[in-house]
Design an enzyme around this catalytic site. Structure first.
Site, short mmCIF file in Angstrom:
data_model
loop_
_atom_site.label_atom_id
_atom_site.label_comp_id
_atom_site.label_asym_id
_atom_site.label_seq_id
_atom_site.Cartn_x
_atom_site.Cartn_y
_atom_site.Cartn_z
N THR A 194 16.52 33.88 0.80
CA THR A 194 16.06 32.45 0.21
C THR A 194 14.83 32.03 1.03
O THR A 194 14.76 32.06 2.33
CB THR A 194 17.22 31.52 -0.02
N PRO A 210 10.11 26.27 5.35
CA PRO A 210 9.45 27.57 5.45
C PRO A 210 9.66 28.33 6.84
O PRO A 210 9.75 27.47 7.98
CB PRO A 210 8.12 27.34 5.04
N SER A 211 9.57 29.67 6.95
CA SER A 211 9.50 30.47 8.26
C SER A 211 10.54 30.23 9.17
O SER A 211 10.66 30.50 10.36
CB SER A 211 8.28 30.12 8.96
N ARG A 212 11.88 29.88 8.55
CA ARG A 212 13.06 29.18 9.27
C ARG A 212 12.96 28.44 10.30
O ARG A 212 13.67 28.27 11.25
CB ARG A 212 13.67 30.73 10.15
N MET A 213 11.86 27.61 10.26
CA MET A 213 11.48 26.48 10.96
C MET A 213 12.15 25.11 10.49
O MET A 213 11.77 24.04 10.35
CB MET A 213 10.13 26.29 11.43
#
Ligand SMILES: Cc1cc2nc3c(=O)[nH]c(=O)nc-3n(C[C@H](O)[C@H](O)[C@H](O)COP(=O)(O)O)c2cc1C
Length: 215
Positions: free
Chosen positions: A9, A192-195
């Protein structure tokens, strides 16, 4: 079977910033709960008040979903059967963890704290507002005990229906609420970007301290 390695996701959402976050985590919780109700209205989030609560005895945690019924007096309240597994575990260890998974909003709230029984009058007042079939269900079900068969349960429900056929269904003695008073609450907003954003509130004296955690 789906290829679970490929399931992804793309998380996103308005940043959760210290400059916008209130000093009181319950204010932020109220705002996020309101957002969850809006998402329910839009048909994208089915159970805004569902939360997972863990209990633990003898180093063995257990988890289940319950429904949040109020946020008041600095705590989260849910109702259940006091003789259920969770009830018996809470009588031995009042320390719990809570989790709200508001996945369509890319949000999660975690809390840890201590459970206590809500006053009997509060349990009775809430029980009186429940639909009659739910009230009868509370009488028919010795929650978490083993039942012989579905028929046995159906007979217990019918017996409760007969017993209270012409009177308001009273609140069973072994049924009522718990209020969880948190010592910490963490808000997670997917990015976003798992940040992802994570703001952790911890009780500090009469107020709360706040810190950002790495995602
Ligand atoms: C969406 C959802 C909401 C639930 N709400 C409650 C609740 O408010 N109170 C409750 O006792 N059980 C509720 N349950 C059932 C519990 O998850 C659990 O099966 C039950 O309380 C017995 O748990 P225990 O054996 O660990 O005590 C709910 C389950 C689901 C899936």
């Amino acid at each position: 079977m789906q290829d679970l390695y490929k399931e992804r996701t793309a998380y996103e959402g308005e940043h959760l910033l210290e400059s916008n976050a209130p000093a009181d985590p319950f204010m932020l919780f109220d705002a996020w709960l309101a957002d969850a109700f809006v998402a329910k209205e839009r048909g994208v989030l089915p159970e805004p008040t569902a939360m997972v609560i863990t209990t633990s005895v003898d180093d063995q945690p257990s988890a289940r979903t319950v429904l949040l019924k109020s946020v008041s007096n600095g705590g989260f309240t849910f109702f259940t059967n006091y003789n259920s597994r969770k009830g018996s575990e809470l009588s031995r260890n009042r320390q719990v963890a809570l989790l709200f998974g508001w996945y369509p909003l890319h949000r999660q709230v975690r809390a840890e704290g201590t459970a206590e029984l809500v006053p009997r009058t509060e349990s009775e007042a809430y029980f009186a507002t429940r639909p009659r079939d739910s009230q009868l269900g509370a009488w028919a079900s010795e929650q978490s005990s083993t039942v012989g068969s579905l028929e046995e349960l159906t007979r217990a429900y019918a017996a409760a229906d007969r017993r209270f056929h012409d009177v308001p269904v009273p609140c069973p003695e072994d049924w009522g609420g718990y209020r969880i008073t948190p010592t910490m609450i963490e808000f997670w907003q997917g990015q976003p970007s798992r940040m992802h954003d994570r703001l952790l509130y911890r009780r500090a004296g009469l107020g709360w301290s706040r810190s950002r955690l790495a995602p």
